[in-house]
Write a protein that holds these residues in place. Structure first.
Motif, PDB file in Angstrom:
ATOM      1  N   UNK A 153     -11.233   8.147  -2.941  1.00 42.80           N
ATOM      2  CA  UNK A 153      -9.883   7.861  -3.159  1.00 42.80           C
ATOM      3  C   UNK A 153      -9.880   7.045  -4.669  1.00 42.80           C
ATOM      4  N   UNK A 154      -9.035   7.299  -5.454  1.00 43.93           N
ATOM      5  CA  UNK A 154      -8.891   6.298  -6.781  1.00 43.93           C
ATOM      6  C   UNK A 154      -7.603   5.776  -6.528  1.00 43.93           C
ATOM      7  N   UNK A 155      -7.604   4.131  -6.487  1.00 47.43           N
ATOM      8  CA  UNK A 155      -6.642   3.371  -6.239  1.00 47.43           C
ATOM      9  C   UNK A 155      -6.592   2.549  -7.530  1.00 47.43           C
ATOM     10  N   UNK A 156      -5.199   2.452  -7.967  1.00 45.95           N
ATOM     11  CA  UNK A 156      -4.899   1.839  -9.193  1.00 45.95           C
ATOM     12  C   UNK A 156      -3.974   0.484  -8.743  1.00 45.95           C
ATOM     13  N   UNK A 157      -4.445  -0.795  -8.981  1.00 47.55           N
ATOM     14  CA  UNK A 157      -3.643  -1.991  -8.497  1.00 47.55           C
ATOM     15  C   UNK A 157      -3.575  -2.759  -9.631  1.00 47.55           C
ATOM     16  N   UNK A 158      -2.478  -2.871 -10.410  1.00 48.36           N
ATOM     17  CA  UNK A 158      -2.302  -3.357 -11.624  1.00 48.36           C
ATOM     18  C   UNK A 158      -3.274  -2.860 -12.746  1.00 48.36           C
ATOM     19  N   UNK A 159      -4.102  -3.852 -13.187  1.00 47.13           N
ATOM     20  CA  UNK A 159      -4.900  -3.356 -14.061  1.00 47.13           C
ATOM     21  C   UNK A 159      -6.288  -2.907 -13.663  1.00 47.13           C
ATOM     22  N   UNK A 160      -6.245  -3.150 -12.548  1.00 46.50           N
ATOM     23  CA  UNK A 160      -7.579  -2.820 -11.598  1.00 46.50           C
ATOM     24  C   UNK A 160      -7.710  -1.381 -11.214  1.00 46.50           C
ATOM     25  N   UNK A 174       0.992  -1.125   0.040  1.00 43.13           N
ATOM     26  CA  UNK A 174       0.013  -0.056  -0.122  1.00 43.13           C
ATOM     27  C   UNK A 174       0.773   1.245   0.283  1.00 43.13           C
ATOM     28  N   UNK A 175       2.000   1.239   0.921  1.00 41.01           N
ATOM     29  CA  UNK A 175       2.788   2.372   0.836  1.00 41.01           C
ATOM     30  C   UNK A 175       3.536   2.713  -0.610  1.00 41.01           C
ATOM     31  N   UNK A 176       4.034   1.386  -1.218  1.00 40.58           N
ATOM     32  CA  UNK A 176       4.559   1.593  -2.489  1.00 40.58           C
ATOM     33  C   UNK A 176       3.515   2.032  -3.528  1.00 40.58           C
ATOM     34  N   UNK A 177       2.409   1.651  -3.540  1.00 38.21           N
ATOM     35  CA  UNK A 177       1.467   2.109  -4.135  1.00 38.21           C
ATOM     36  C   UNK A 177       1.109   3.787  -4.269  1.00 38.21           C
ATOM     37  N   UNK A 178       1.184   4.145  -2.973  1.00 38.72           N
ATOM     38  CA  UNK A 178       1.114   5.583  -2.688  1.00 38.72           C
ATOM     39  C   UNK A 178       2.391   6.277  -3.255  1.00 38.72           C
ATOM     40  N   UNK A 179       3.710   5.713  -3.090  1.00 37.40           N
ATOM     41  CA  UNK A 179       4.769   6.301  -3.532  1.00 37.40           C
ATOM     42  C   UNK A 179       4.739   6.589  -5.015  1.00 37.40           C
ATOM     43  N   UNK A 180       4.147   5.452  -5.646  1.00 34.10           N
ATOM     44  CA  UNK A 180       4.282   5.464  -7.077  1.00 34.10           C
ATOM     45  C   UNK A 180       3.394   6.192  -7.796  1.00 34.10           C
ATOM     46  N   UNK A 181       2.447   6.861  -6.952  1.00 33.25           N
ATOM     47  CA  UNK A 181       1.361   7.931  -7.641  1.00 33.25           C
ATOM     48  C   UNK A 181       0.065   6.864  -7.986  1.00 33.25           C
ATOM     49  N   UNK A 182      -0.287   5.723  -7.376  1.00 33.47           N
ATOM     50  CA  UNK A 182      -1.469   4.875  -7.919  1.00 33.47           C
ATOM     51  C   UNK A 182      -2.562   5.153  -6.618  1.00 33.47           C
ATOM     52  N   UNK A 183      -2.311   5.851  -5.726  1.00 35.78           N
ATOM     53  CA  UNK A 183      -3.547   6.521  -4.990  1.00 35.78           C
ATOM     54  C   UNK A 183      -3.531   7.941  -5.117  1.00 35.78           C
ATOM     55  N   UNK A 184      -4.920   8.371  -5.477  1.00 35.77           N
ATOM     56  CA  UNK A 184      -4.953   9.608  -5.760  1.00 35.77           C
ATOM     57  C   UNK A 184      -6.318  10.161  -5.121  1.00 35.77           C
ATOM     58  N   UNK A 185      -6.428  11.415  -4.756  1.00 34.43           N
ATOM     59  CA  UNK A 185      -7.650  12.283  -4.357  1.00 34.43           C
ATOM     60  C   UNK A 185      -7.871  13.457  -5.261  1.00 34.43           C
ATOM     61  N   UNK A 186      -9.035  13.451  -5.743  1.00 39.93           N
ATOM     62  CA  UNK A 186      -8.792  14.772  -6.689  1.00 39.93           C
ATOM     63  C   UNK A 186      -7.985  14.973  -7.797  1.00 39.93           C
ATOM     64  N   UNK A 187      -7.382  13.834  -8.263  1.00 35.10           N
ATOM     65  CA  UNK A 187      -6.387  13.870  -9.207  1.00 35.10           C
ATOM     66  C   UNK A 187      -5.092  14.092  -8.785  1.00 35.10           C
ATOM     67  N   UNK A 188      -4.668  14.179  -7.394  1.00 36.42           N
ATOM     68  CA  UNK A 188      -3.573  14.571  -6.804  1.00 36.42           C
ATOM     69  C   UNK A 188      -3.149  13.190  -6.130  1.00 36.42           C
ATOM     70  N   UNK A 189      -1.844  13.100  -6.241  1.00 39.25           N
ATOM     71  CA  UNK A 189      -1.076  11.782  -5.732  1.00 39.25           C
ATOM     72  C   UNK A 189      -1.000  12.002  -4.287  1.00 39.25           C
ATOM     73  N   UNK A 190      -1.060  11.063  -3.355  1.00 36.32           N
ATOM     74  CA  UNK A 190      -1.186  11.070  -1.982  1.00 36.32           C
ATOM     75  C   UNK A 190       0.178  10.319  -1.523  1.00 36.32           C
ATOM     76  N   UNK A 191       0.796  10.867  -0.506  1.00 41.00           N
ATOM     77  CA  UNK A 191       1.840  10.260   0.161  1.00 41.00           C
ATOM     78  C   UNK A 191       1.164   9.064   1.115  1.00 41.00           C
ATOM     79  N   UNK A 192       1.977   8.128   1.361  1.00 46.92           N
ATOM     80  CA  UNK A 192       1.513   7.041   2.394  1.00 46.92           C
ATOM     81  C   UNK A 192       1.125   7.743   3.858  1.00 46.92           C
ATOM     82  N   UNK A 193       1.708   8.846   4.238  1.00 43.89           N
ATOM     83  CA  UNK A 193       1.104   9.459   5.628  1.00 43.89           C
ATOM     84  C   UNK A 193       0.191  10.450   5.226  1.00 43.89           C
ATOM     85  N   UNK A 194      -0.451  10.485   4.324  1.00 38.69           N
ATOM     86  CA  UNK A 194      -1.845  11.335   4.202  1.00 38.69           C
ATOM     87  C   UNK A 194      -2.691  10.689   5.153  1.00 38.69           C
ATOM     88  N   UNK A 195      -3.385  11.600   5.904  1.00 37.54           N
ATOM     89  CA  UNK A 195      -4.376  11.197   7.036  1.00 37.54           C
ATOM     90  C   UNK A 195      -5.808  11.203   6.222  1.00 37.54           C
TER      91      UNK A 195
END
Length: 138
Positions: free
Chosen positions: A53-60, A25-46
């Protein structure tokens, strides 16, 4: 389940079972696959209640709305109570249908197909695509 007022996004995504480990999950955040309103989130985001949230996991791709904060990982039946899946139906069906269609693939390093292999590939593709077009027209 006790709820916390402050919770990191990586821990939340792990707790609701979108990722197998918190590290993923932290690596997905770091890679920019977790977004809120089009903005990438850091793993420490509250995480906040009601956020989407928009979450991309592989093709899903998933769209998740927070309905409750979950500190620890629980079984899947309980985890569903803490988020709402807002993923469009079209995205869900396209993801599932992708795995139903056969893909032709050769082993890496096998070289070019021989004339005989090529004919077999063409015969296989011809039969498959004609049947799928007939189904679409009906």
């Amino acid at each position: 389940m006790p709820e916390k007022e402050k919770l990191r996004i990586d821990k939340y995504l792990w707790a609701i079972r979108l990722f197998k480990t918190r590290t993923l999950a932290a690596e997905a955040c770091k890679a920019g696959r977790v977004k809120k309103d089009g903005q990438n989130l850091k793993a420490s985001y509250e995480v906040k209640l009601g956020d989407t949230y928009n979450v991309s996991k592989g093709l899903e791709r998933k769209v998740v709305k927070v309905t409750g904060l979950l500190e620890n990982r629980v079984d899947a039946k309980k985890a569903v109570d803490f988020y709402e899946d807002l993923t469009p139906v079209q995205d869900t069906h396209s993801f599932q249908s992708m795995f139903q269609a056969p893909t032709l693939r050769r082993d890496r390093g096998a070289g070019r197909p021989t004339k005989r292999d090529r004919r077999e590939i063409d015969d296989l593709q011809e039969g498959f695509f004609e049947n799928s077009r007939d189904k679409e027209e009906e």
